[in-house]
Design an enzyme around this catalytic site. Structure first.
Site, short mmCIF file in Angstrom:
data_model
loop_
_atom_site.label_atom_id
_atom_site.label_comp_id
_atom_site.label_asym_id
_atom_site.label_seq_id
_atom_site.Cartn_x
_atom_site.Cartn_y
_atom_site.Cartn_z
N CYS A 1 0.89 -1.16 0.00
CA CYS A 1 0.00 0.00 0.00
C CYS A 1 0.93 1.21 0.00
CB CYS A 1 -0.91 0.04 1.22
SG CYS A 1 -1.87 1.57 1.26
N CYS B 1 -0.54 4.20 2.41
CA CYS B 1 -0.54 4.05 3.87
C CYS B 1 -0.26 2.61 4.24
CB CYS B 1 -1.83 4.57 4.47
SG CYS B 1 -3.32 4.09 3.57
N SER B 2 -1.26 1.87 4.64
CA SER B 2 -0.98 0.51 5.13
C SER B 2 -2.16 -0.43 4.88
CB SER B 2 -0.65 0.56 6.61
OG SER B 2 -1.73 1.17 7.31
N CYS B 3 -2.96 -0.18 3.83
CA CYS B 3 -4.10 -1.07 3.54
C CYS B 3 -3.58 -2.50 3.35
CB CYS B 3 -4.82 -0.60 2.28
SG CYS B 3 -5.45 1.07 2.46
FE FE Z 1 -3.36 2.04 2.98
#
Ligand code: FE
Length: 213
Positions: free
Chosen positions: A115, A118-120
């Site tokens: 991602c 961000c951090s999906c």
């Molecule tokens: Fe994300």
């Protein structure tokens, strides 16, 4: 960088992998107490949610899905064609309402997840993300030089003959890699196969364990 990639250090000052500072813990507890005392939340519900994320979801869920796909060609086709439906068949829900896409590793293609924003992360099949997945170095470098990152940080060699595809997750779409079934596993049961499936192999930064291991 070593294979200890859980220890990659983010260089943006937003490193998430240390235990939260004491004051954060205290503030969270105070907020929780306040919400409970005002009747805004049910402590049992909070315990339930924490238990769910800590214990019930995790890479073992994805590993079962992969093992089923390796053992059952019809299921594999459904998993690739209609991932949400196939996952639902196995009791895997869409935690955040996101759509799942399953990408298959083959002799020609190696898929990797990231991602960049961000951090999906595909929580429903893999649980909570490892720290390196959220780190700036991984998120930026994997896109620019995926083969080098796999080699240097994860000890995975992808031959030049193989195409590398990067899948960038977002709020609506989450990806999962269907790794290649290891050779020499023809006699293994679905349960035994599931034990070979690593978290990293479902992110495309690792391979499944071999039958001998
Ligand atoms: Fe994300």
């Amino acid at each position: 960088m070593t294979r200890e990639h859980d220890h990659i250090h983010a260089d943006d000052g937003h490193d998430h992998h240390h235990a939260p500072p004491e004051e954060v813990v205290v503030r969270v507890k105070a907020l929780e107490n306040l919400m409970v005392s005002k009747g805004l939340v049910d402590p049992a519900a909070i315990d339930e949610i924490v238990d769910h994320y800590e214990n019930r979801i995790g890479p073992h869920v994805g590993a079962k899905v992969v093992a089923r796909a390796w053992s059952d060609e019809a299921f594999k086709q459904r998993l690739l064609d209609n991932p949400n439906g196939a996952l639902a068949e196995m009791g895997v829900s869409r935690l955040q309402g996101e759509d799942m896409v399953v990408v298959e590793n083959t002799d020609e293609v190696h898929n990797i997840l990231v991602c960049t924003l961000c951090s999906c992360y595909p929580w429903n099949v893999l649980g909570l993300p490892p720290v390196w997945y959220k780190s700036t170095p991984y998120r930026s470098r994997i896109v620019k030089e995926p083969r080098a990152v796999l080699r240097d940080d994860f000890g995975v060699a992808v031959p030049d003959s193989k195409e590398v595809r990067i899948w960038d997750a977002n709020a609506e779409l989450r990806y999962m890699v269907l790794p290649q079934r290891p050779v020499g596993t023809e006699s293994l049961t679905e349960e035994q196969l599931a034990e070979l499936v690593t978290r990293d192999s479902m992110l495309g930064v690792g391979q499944p364990k071999t039958a001998a291991a």
